[in-house]
Design a protein around this motif. Structure first.
Motif, PDB file in Angstrom:
ATOM      1  N   GLU A 106     -38.543 -38.813  30.031  1.00  0.00           N
ATOM      2  CA  GLU A 106     -38.205 -37.609  30.786  1.00  0.00           C
ATOM      3  C   GLU A 106     -36.708 -37.335  30.783  1.00  0.00           C
ATOM      4  O   GLU A 106     -36.275 -36.175  30.810  1.00  0.00           O
ATOM      5  N   THR A 107     -35.891 -38.381  30.732  1.00  0.00           N
ATOM      6  CA  THR A 107     -34.448 -38.183  30.680  1.00  0.00           C
ATOM      7  C   THR A 107     -34.046 -37.373  29.452  1.00  0.00           C
ATOM      8  O   THR A 107     -33.184 -36.486  29.514  1.00  0.00           O
ATOM      9  N   ALA A 158     -45.691 -25.419  22.054  1.00  0.00           N
ATOM     10  CA  ALA A 158     -46.677 -25.933  23.008  1.00  0.00           C
ATOM     11  C   ALA A 158     -46.847 -25.039  24.225  1.00  0.00           C
ATOM     12  O   ALA A 158     -47.748 -25.251  25.032  1.00  0.00           O
ATOM     13  N   GLY A 159     -45.969 -24.055  24.380  1.00  0.00           N
ATOM     14  CA  GLY A 159     -46.085 -23.126  25.502  1.00  0.00           C
ATOM     15  C   GLY A 159     -45.720 -23.726  26.840  1.00  0.00           C
ATOM     16  O   GLY A 159     -46.263 -23.303  27.861  1.00  0.00           O
ATOM     17  N   LYS A 160     -44.788 -24.689  26.846  1.00  0.00           N
ATOM     18  CA  LYS A 160     -44.509 -25.368  28.112  1.00  0.00           C
ATOM     19  C   LYS A 160     -43.036 -25.427  28.501  1.00  0.00           C
ATOM     20  O   LYS A 160     -42.709 -25.233  29.663  1.00  0.00           O
ATOM     21  N   ASP A 161     -42.118 -25.667  27.565  1.00  0.00           N
ATOM     22  CA  ASP A 161     -40.709 -25.860  27.895  1.00  0.00           C
ATOM     23  C   ASP A 161     -39.922 -24.546  27.785  1.00  0.00           C
ATOM     24  O   ASP A 161     -39.527 -23.964  28.795  1.00  0.00           O
ATOM     25  N   ARG A 162     -39.693 -24.072  26.567  1.00  0.00           N
ATOM     26  CA  ARG A 162     -38.999 -22.796  26.398  1.00  0.00           C
ATOM     27  C   ARG A 162     -39.787 -21.661  27.047  1.00  0.00           C
ATOM     28  O   ARG A 162     -39.221 -20.808  27.735  1.00  0.00           O
ATOM     29  N   THR A 163     -41.093 -21.701  26.851  1.00  0.00           N
ATOM     30  CA  THR A 163     -41.950 -20.693  27.466  1.00  0.00           C
ATOM     31  C   THR A 163     -41.986 -20.855  28.980  1.00  0.00           C
ATOM     32  O   THR A 163     -41.959 -19.867  29.725  1.00  0.00           O
ATOM     33  N   LEU A 167     -49.703 -25.698  35.551  1.00  0.00           N
ATOM     34  CA  LEU A 167     -51.013 -25.424  34.954  1.00  0.00           C
ATOM     35  C   LEU A 167     -51.129 -25.986  33.544  1.00  0.00           C
ATOM     36  O   LEU A 167     -52.221 -26.368  33.107  1.00  0.00           O
ATOM     37  N   THR A 168     -50.019 -26.045  32.834  1.00  0.00           N
ATOM     38  CA  THR A 168     -50.028 -26.585  31.472  1.00  0.00           C
ATOM     39  C   THR A 168     -50.698 -27.946  31.417  1.00  0.00           C
ATOM     40  O   THR A 168     -51.462 -28.242  30.484  1.00  0.00           O
ATOM     41  N   ASN A 169     -50.438 -28.792  32.400  1.00  0.00           N
ATOM     42  CA  ASN A 169     -50.926 -30.170  32.342  1.00  0.00           C
ATOM     43  C   ASN A 169     -52.444 -30.253  32.323  1.00  0.00           C
ATOM     44  O   ASN A 169     -53.013 -31.121  31.653  1.00  0.00           O
ATOM     45  N   GLY A 170     -53.103 -29.358  33.025  1.00  0.00           N
ATOM     46  CA  GLY A 170     -54.559 -29.319  32.970  1.00  0.00           C
ATOM     47  C   GLY A 170     -55.072 -28.758  31.659  1.00  0.00           C
ATOM     48  O   GLY A 170     -56.038 -29.270  31.077  1.00  0.00           O
ATOM     49  N   ALA A 226     -45.930 -31.300  30.914  1.00  0.00           N
ATOM     50  CA  ALA A 226     -44.993 -30.476  31.686  1.00  0.00           C
ATOM     51  C   ALA A 226     -44.856 -31.036  33.102  1.00  0.00           C
ATOM     52  O   ALA A 226     -45.322 -30.424  34.071  1.00  0.00           O
ATOM     53  N   PRO A 227     -44.217 -32.202  33.243  1.00  0.00           N
ATOM     54  CA  PRO A 227     -44.033 -32.740  34.591  1.00  0.00           C
ATOM     55  C   PRO A 227     -43.220 -31.781  35.457  1.00  0.00           C
ATOM     56  O   PRO A 227     -42.180 -31.269  35.015  1.00  0.00           O
ATOM     57  N   VAL A 228     -43.691 -31.539  36.653  1.00  0.00           N
ATOM     58  CA  VAL A 228     -43.024 -30.603  37.550  1.00  0.00           C
ATOM     59  C   VAL A 228     -41.578 -31.008  37.791  1.00  0.00           C
ATOM     60  O   VAL A 228     -40.702 -30.152  38.007  1.00  0.00           O
TER      61      VAL A 228
END
Length: 322
Positions: free
Chosen positions: A176-177, A215-220, A244-247, A276-278
């Motif tokens: 995560e770092t 992946a639709g999670k970070d930049r998105t 929601l990404t995580n599910g 996508a950890p919160v």
């Protein structure tokens, strides 16, 4: 109320329906004419889709209550896990984000023919691609739609390099770092890209519009947080949307766990790279607070979204529910 859709196209609508509640269906969330069901003091109603390869929205009309428009959040696509509608979210001042206007997603290179038919039914005017040049060239989207390439790329979090290292059993520093550093660099280096995208969304002629990365999670996810902030959606709702990404990507995470653990890698260590950890989004908020004065000052002073553009976004993307 809650709306879900199964793979066969059967919709299930759950809520507290008063006597003779009218339910309308339409592929256009702005216009409803077809009455498809009447719910009479029940809590669950099922409605078969007239066409499983077409996206539909529902309007619930109950006596003495405001009309309610509903859509399914995630699009039912086989070749894309994380494509979804940003409609339905409530703002702090009593408005609702319109369904069917702005979508966030992942890459479209693995979509099936049925997926393509479903996506075409939405009538996208513009697809904005946030992937780097190499990413976009390797996995071109299958949708024959107008595209705008707005590349965001972090050389230190390179998908191809990560894949090579994992295959060799080397996951040193992949945690995560590393992702927190990537978020910081993206925010520092690409405010102009975020600004360009948000201004495209503010043009009525571009709606419906979608933006995506790989992946639709970070930049998105960062872009969605910025847009929803400008629409006055509460921070806790924005975080919930990010989560929601995580599910949605759970099937991919299970597959990835088996793959990397066979190479002797601790998947839980590298999981933040693929999920996508919160805490990542919360870190982005903290970073903006400490370095730019907060999310809205960052959007104003660095991304370049002035008050007029923000008001334009609200005018075309929000509906009154009062």
């Amino acid at each position: 109320m809650n709306l879900t859709r199964d793979e066969a196209g059967l919709y299930t609508l759950k809520g507290s329906f008063l006597r003779q509640a009218e339910i309308y269906i339409s592929p256009d969330p702005e216009h409803f004419e077809q009455l498809i069901a009447i719910a009479d003091q029940t809590q669950t109603i099922t409605i078969p889709s007239p066409d499983r390869l077409r996206r539909y929205y529902f309007l619930v009309r109950q006596h003495s209550q405001p009309d309610m428009i509903l859509g399914t959040r995630r699009l039912p696509l086989e070749g894309s896990l994380n494509f979804r509608d940003l409609g339905g979210y409530k703002t702090i001042d009593g408005y609702t984000v319109k369904w069917g206007k702005v979508f966030r997603g992942d890459a479209q290179d693995r979509m099936t023919d049925d997926d393509i038919a479903y996506m075409n039914s939405i009538g996208f005017k513009l697809i904005c691609d946030l992937r780097g040049d190499e990413e976009a060239a390797k996995r071109p989207g299958k949708l024959a739609l107008t595209r705008l390439h707005l590349p965001i790329h972090d050389d230190l979090v390179n998908g191809q390099l990560i894949q090579q290292r994992l295959e060799s059993g080397d996951a040193t520093g992949m945690d995560e770092t590393m992702m927190r550093g990537s978020y910081q660099r993206i925010l520092d280096q690409y405010p102009h890209i975020f600004g360009s995208l948000l201004r495209e969304i503010a043009k009525p002629e571009n709606l419906p519009i979608a933006f995506h990365c790989t992946a639709g999670k970070d930049r998105t996810g960062l872009t969605a947080a910025m847009l929803l902030t400008l629409l006055d959606v509460p921070k806790q709702t924005i975080i919930a949307d990010y989560d929601l990404t995580n599910g949605y990507v759970e099937p991919f995470l299970k597959w990835m766990r088996q793959r990397v653990e066979s190479n002797g890698i601790d998947f839980d260590q590298i999981k933040p790279i693929f999920s996508a950890p919160v805490t990542l989004l919360l870190h982005a908020y903290d970073y903006l607070d400490e370095n730019y004065g907060g999310m809205l000052p960052y959007l104003r002073n660095h991304v370049g979204i002035d008050e007029a553009t923000q008001e334009q976004l609200k005018a075309i993307l929000l509906a009154s529910t009062r």
